[in-house]
Design a protein around this motif. Structure first.
Motif, PDB file in Angstrom:
ATOM      1  N   LEU A  36       0.773  -1.170   0.003  1.00  0.00           N
ATOM      2  CA  LEU A  36      -0.066  -0.169   0.049  1.00  0.00           C
ATOM      3  C   LEU A  36       0.714   1.359  -0.068  1.00  0.00           C
ATOM      4  CD1 LEU A  36      -2.376  -1.194   2.730  1.00  0.00           C
ATOM      5  CD2 LEU A  36      -3.078  -1.034   0.181  1.00  0.00           C
ATOM      6  N   ASP A  37       2.082   1.334  -0.233  1.00  0.00           N
ATOM      7  CA  ASP A  37       3.198   2.124   0.040  1.00  0.00           C
ATOM      8  C   ASP A  37       2.982   3.106   1.030  1.00  0.00           C
ATOM      9  OD1 ASP A  37       5.281   3.543  -1.326  1.00  0.00           O
ATOM     10  OD2 ASP A  37       3.870   4.847  -2.339  1.00  0.00           O
ATOM     11  N   LEU A  38       3.046   2.440   2.216  1.00  0.00           N
ATOM     12  CA  LEU A  38       2.826   3.276   3.568  1.00  0.00           C
ATOM     13  C   LEU A  38       4.308   3.148   4.434  1.00  0.00           C
ATOM     14  CD1 LEU A  38      -0.750   1.777   4.897  1.00  0.00           C
ATOM     15  CD2 LEU A  38      -0.157   4.023   3.908  1.00  0.00           C
ATOM     16  N   ASP A  39       4.316   4.004   4.938  1.00  0.00           N
ATOM     17  CA  ASP A  39       5.625   4.003   5.952  1.00  0.00           C
ATOM     18  C   ASP A  39       5.779   2.907   6.787  1.00  0.00           C
ATOM     19  OD1 ASP A  39       7.933   4.649   7.305  1.00  0.00           O
ATOM     20  OD2 ASP A  39       7.660   6.534   7.864  1.00  0.00           O
ATOM     21  N   TRP A  40       6.535   1.827   6.488  1.00  0.00           N
ATOM     22  CA  TRP A  40       6.458   0.643   7.354  1.00  0.00           C
ATOM     23  C   TRP A  40       7.178   0.999   8.688  1.00  0.00           C
ATOM     24  CZ3 TRP A  40       4.903  -3.037  10.109  1.00  0.00           C
ATOM     25  CH2 TRP A  40       5.835  -3.892  10.692  1.00  0.00           C
ATOM     26  N   ASN A  41       8.371   1.734   8.754  1.00  0.00           N
ATOM     27  CA  ASN A  41       8.939   1.885   9.779  1.00  0.00           C
ATOM     28  C   ASN A  41       8.254   2.655  10.918  1.00  0.00           C
ATOM     29  OD1 ASN A  41      11.483   0.771   9.007  1.00  0.00           O
ATOM     30  ND2 ASN A  41      12.057   2.662   7.865  1.00  0.00           N
TER      31      ASN A  41
END
Length: 71
Positions: A36-41
């Motif tokens: 989903l192109d979210l900020d995993w960190n």
């Protein structure tokens, strides 16, 4: 009859089963965040900043539209 393989309409995770452990949820969240192109960190930091209930709530906040969590 031959038909194309259909994608499951929903992802269901039983929190009381083997998929309900924190490591599985973190792995699933990581995979979904990348897709989903979210900020995993940032999501990882939020998920691990509290107890198991916090982890579930954060998971549901970000991925509740795609995954159903069952108790």
């Amino acid at each position: 009859m031959i038909r194309d393989k259909q994608q499951p309409k929903e992802i269901v995770i039983d929190l009381k089963g083997p998929q309900g452990n924190a490591y599985y949820l973190l792995g699933t969240a990581r995979d979904l965040a990348i897709q989903l192109d979210l900020d995993w960190n940032y999501i990882h930091e939020e998920m691990t900043s509290g107890d198991y209930e916090n982890l579930i709530k954060v998971f549901d906040f970000y991925f509740g539209d795609f995954v159903i969590l069952e108790r």
